[in-house]
Scaffold this motif. Structure first.
Motif, PDB file in Angstrom:
ATOM      1  N   SER A  63       0.855  -1.182   0.000  1.00  0.00           N
ATOM      2  CA  SER A  63       0.000   0.000   0.000  1.00  0.00           C
ATOM      3  C   SER A  63       0.893   1.235   0.000  1.00  0.00           C
ATOM      4  N   ILE A  64       0.339   2.333  -0.490  1.00  0.00           N
ATOM      5  CA  ILE A  64       1.087   3.579  -0.565  1.00  0.00           C
ATOM      6  C   ILE A  64       0.118   4.720  -0.325  1.00  0.00           C
ATOM      7  N   THR A  65       0.574   5.753   0.384  1.00  0.00           N
ATOM      8  CA  THR A  65      -0.286   6.895   0.685  1.00  0.00           C
ATOM      9  C   THR A  65      -0.279   7.905  -0.451  1.00  0.00           C
ATOM     10  N   ARG A  66      -1.286   8.782  -0.431  1.00  0.00           N
ATOM     11  CA  ARG A  66      -1.302   9.860  -1.429  1.00  0.00           C
ATOM     12  C   ARG A  66      -0.090  10.756  -1.256  1.00  0.00           C
ATOM     13  N   LEU A  67       0.313  11.002  -0.012  1.00  0.00           N
ATOM     14  CA  LEU A  67       1.487  11.836   0.245  1.00  0.00           C
ATOM     15  C   LEU A  67       2.725  11.232  -0.401  1.00  0.00           C
ATOM     16  N   ALA A  68       2.921   9.926  -0.233  1.00  0.00           N
ATOM     17  CA  ALA A  68       4.107   9.273  -0.796  1.00  0.00           C
ATOM     18  C   ALA A  68       4.084   9.311  -2.323  1.00  0.00           C
ATOM     19  N   ILE A  69       2.905   9.139  -2.926  1.00  0.00           N
ATOM     20  CA  ILE A  69       2.797   9.209  -4.390  1.00  0.00           C
ATOM     21  C   ILE A  69       3.155  10.619  -4.862  1.00  0.00           C
ATOM     22  N   ALA A  87      -4.635  14.874 -10.226  1.00  0.00           N
ATOM     23  CA  ALA A  87      -3.983  14.020 -11.225  1.00  0.00           C
ATOM     24  C   ALA A  87      -3.813  12.605 -10.688  1.00  0.00           C
ATOM     25  N   ILE A  88      -3.480  12.474  -9.402  1.00  0.00           N
ATOM     26  CA  ILE A  88      -3.338  11.142  -8.793  1.00  0.00           C
ATOM     27  C   ILE A  88      -4.673  10.406  -8.818  1.00  0.00           C
ATOM     28  N   ASP A  89      -5.751  11.097  -8.490  1.00  0.00           N
ATOM     29  CA  ASP A  89      -7.071  10.457  -8.513  1.00  0.00           C
ATOM     30  C   ASP A  89      -7.457  10.052  -9.933  1.00  0.00           C
ATOM     31  N   ARG A  90      -7.166  10.912 -10.920  1.00  0.00           N
ATOM     32  CA  ARG A  90      -7.459  10.540 -12.312  1.00  0.00           C
ATOM     33  C   ARG A  90      -6.639   9.320 -12.712  1.00  0.00           C
ATOM     34  N   ALA A  91      -5.398   9.273 -12.266  1.00  0.00           N
ATOM     35  CA  ALA A  91      -4.536   8.139 -12.602  1.00  0.00           C
ATOM     36  C   ALA A  91      -5.108   6.839 -12.045  1.00  0.00           C
ATOM     37  N   LEU A  92      -5.550   6.862 -10.797  1.00  0.00           N
ATOM     38  CA  LEU A  92      -6.088   5.653 -10.178  1.00  0.00           C
ATOM     39  C   LEU A  92      -7.385   5.214 -10.854  1.00  0.00           C
ATOM     40  N   ALA A 137       1.585   6.482 -13.361  1.00  0.00           N
ATOM     41  CA  ALA A 137       0.311   6.960 -13.893  1.00  0.00           C
ATOM     42  C   ALA A 137       0.034   8.386 -13.411  1.00  0.00           C
ATOM     43  N   GLY A 138       0.414   8.684 -12.173  1.00  0.00           N
ATOM     44  CA  GLY A 138       0.260  10.037 -11.665  1.00  0.00           C
ATOM     45  C   GLY A 138       1.112  11.033 -12.435  1.00  0.00           C
ATOM     46  N   ILE A 139       2.347  10.652 -12.748  1.00  0.00           N
ATOM     47  CA  ILE A 139       3.234  11.517 -13.539  1.00  0.00           C
ATOM     48  C   ILE A 139       2.613  11.815 -14.901  1.00  0.00           C
ATOM     49  N   TYR A 140       2.072  10.777 -15.543  1.00  0.00           N
ATOM     50  CA  TYR A 140       1.457  10.969 -16.852  1.00  0.00           C
ATOM     51  C   TYR A 140       0.298  11.965 -16.771  1.00  0.00           C
ATOM     52  N   GLU A 141      -0.562  11.819 -15.760  1.00  0.00           N
ATOM     53  CA  GLU A 141      -1.714  12.718 -15.650  1.00  0.00           C
ATOM     54  C   GLU A 141      -1.285  14.145 -15.320  1.00  0.00           C
ATOM     55  N   VAL A 142      -0.213  14.308 -14.529  1.00  0.00           N
ATOM     56  CA  VAL A 142       0.293  15.659 -14.238  1.00  0.00           C
ATOM     57  C   VAL A 142       0.775  16.321 -15.523  1.00  0.00           C
ATOM     58  N   TYR A 143       1.602  15.621 -16.302  1.00  0.00           N
ATOM     59  CA  TYR A 143       2.105  16.197 -17.548  1.00  0.00           C
ATOM     60  C   TYR A 143       0.979  16.459 -18.549  1.00  0.00           C
ATOM     61  N   LYS A 144       0.011  15.563 -18.590  1.00  0.00           N
ATOM     62  CA  LYS A 144      -1.099  15.752 -19.526  1.00  0.00           C
ATOM     63  C   LYS A 144      -1.874  17.023 -19.172  1.00  0.00           C
TER      64      LYS A 144
END
Length: 418
Positions: free
Chosen positions: A2-8, A113-118, A364-371
């Motif tokens: 598991s990973i937290t939103r903060l860590a992502i 962006a993290i939520d969109r990625a998930l 996936a979060g990185i991709y959504e941030v750049y997008k």
């Protein structure tokens, strides 16, 4: 896993250079953040952190925080950032702050962006029980698909490993003796024999399971394990019952005995044993369905899934959604499930966790941030230098490729959660 939103979010900052993690080395004030070491102090440009760059504190005053501010100005000779607006804590020695490129209006854009990625790119195979009980898999986020609770409060919750069997669980917390939550009414035919297979976790008190004849206003007799469990931990209750004469609808009731009973339920499975057709939750789509499975094992600790049957089909039910049609009648015995490819839930707080593999969640979060950045098309400054619109577009394409390299969506790559 598991990973937290903060860590992502912090991993996205570090891997892309769009953000910078700094730890304060002096007390500062409500309007200043000071890191008087190589983090912020040195022969650097005062434009390294441009005015308006978004900041987020993960600790403030020595405790966890999500408070945000912006860079008002930056003095590299002292390692001081002037905060605008002021933060609530005057002393924040050894606090950690994220400083992001001013191309991101707020740190909330990264969380979004993290939520969109998930939701769009991160999937896993989840077994859904074949049942006539609406929301019997407890996969819906709320309890609106159930009936009205009596002497109890019903919610959907997550449970930590090793208590996990599904994604969500129906918690029934009694507020009075004999509290319960009924399922939505189920239309039935008198004389039919129904299997009833339910998983319950008892936290406090004694769990009770019953089937109620709505037409005749009476409980239906269960044959098998019975309708109560006084132990602790997970228990499988297996029964059968026969629909009484004149009965036209029933409800499955999940609850507890005492006024303080606290019970958790999932995989509430009931159906006429001669049926071949099972309605799926309205959220299910045919293209996301996998194999039909059989859950094997008498005790929860021994549960595992095997492929059950081939030749099944998914057909449009004409009502709320898809119907799974088996080649033969379901009968009794080991309960049947169907796999569905489901996205991971959004993360509401920095402390919230996801079971999405760390690498996939970050990429996936990185991709959504750049997008998201590519839509604005400005020239943007980061701690790694300037990014032009074409740079951002290329970074988005590179991030897409990296994300695809760790995505596993085929039926052969399934992960079935107990």
């Amino acid at each position: 896993m598991s990973i937290t939103r903060l860590a992502i979010r912090q991993a996205i900052a570090e891997e892309t250079g769009l953000g910078f993690l700094a730890t304060s080395t002096a007390a500062g004030s409500t309007t200043t953040f000071i890191a008087a070491d190589v983090m912020l102090a040195g022969p650097m440009s005062a434009q390294r952190f441009a005015r308006g760059s978004a900041m987020r504190f993960s600790t403030l005053g020595g405790v966890a925080s999500t408070e945000g501010s912006f860079v008002g100005s930056y003095d590299p000779t002292t390692g001081t950032i002037t905060l605008s607006p002021a933060v609530s804590e005057a002393t924040h020695d050894n606090d950690v702050a994220e400083i992001w490129t001013n191309a991101l209006l707020t740190v909330d854009r990264v969380d979004e962006a993290i939520d969109r990625a998930l939701a769009r790119h991160c999937f896993h195979w989840v077994p859904i029980p074949l049942t006539f009980v609406k929301d019997g898999d407890c996969g819906d986020s709320g309890v609106t698909l159930w009936g009205t609770a009596s002497n109890a409060t019903a919610t959907k919750v997550a449970m930590p490993w090793p208590a996990t069997i599904g994604q969500r669980y129906l918690r029934v917390a009694n507020s009075g003796a004999g509290g319960y939550l009924p399922s939505a009414n189920i239309m039935v035919q008198a004389g039919d024999v129904w299997p009833l297979d339910v998983l319950v976790y008892v936290n406090v008190g004694v769990a009770t399971l019953s089937v109620y004849d709505n037409t005749n206003a009476a409980a239906i007799s269960l044959s098998g394990d019975g309708g109560s469990y006084s132990g602790t931990g997970w228990k499988r209750l297996v029964n059968t019952f026969t629909i009484p004469s004149g009965c036209k609808s029933i409800a499955v009731r999940c609850g507890g005995v005492g006024a303080t009973a606290d019970t958790y339920w999932t995989s509430v499975i009931a159906y006429p044993q001669d049926t071949r057709r099972f309605p799926l939750p309205a959220r299910c789509a045919p293209k996301r369905l996998g194999h039909v499975l059989k859950r094997v094992g008498e005790e929860v600790e021994d549960f595992h899934f095997r492929e059950y049957v081939t030749g099944w089909s998914a057909i449009q039910g004409g009502g709320e959604g898809i119907v799974v049609q088996l080649p033969t009648a379901a009968g009794t015995g080991d309960p049947r499930y169907i796999e569905e490819l489901q996205p991971y839930d959004a993360l509401a707080t920095d402390a919230a966790t996801t079971n999405c593999p760390d690498e996939l969640a970050i990429k996936a979060g990185i991709y959504e941030v750049y997008k998201g950045m590519a839509r604005d098309k400005p020239t943007q400054e980061t701690k790694s230098g300037y990014l032009t619109a074409s740079d951002i577009k290329q970074n988005a394409l590179d991030a897409l490729r990296d994300m695809k390299s760790v995505q596993h969506l085929s039926a052969d790559d399934r992960t079935v959660y107990r």
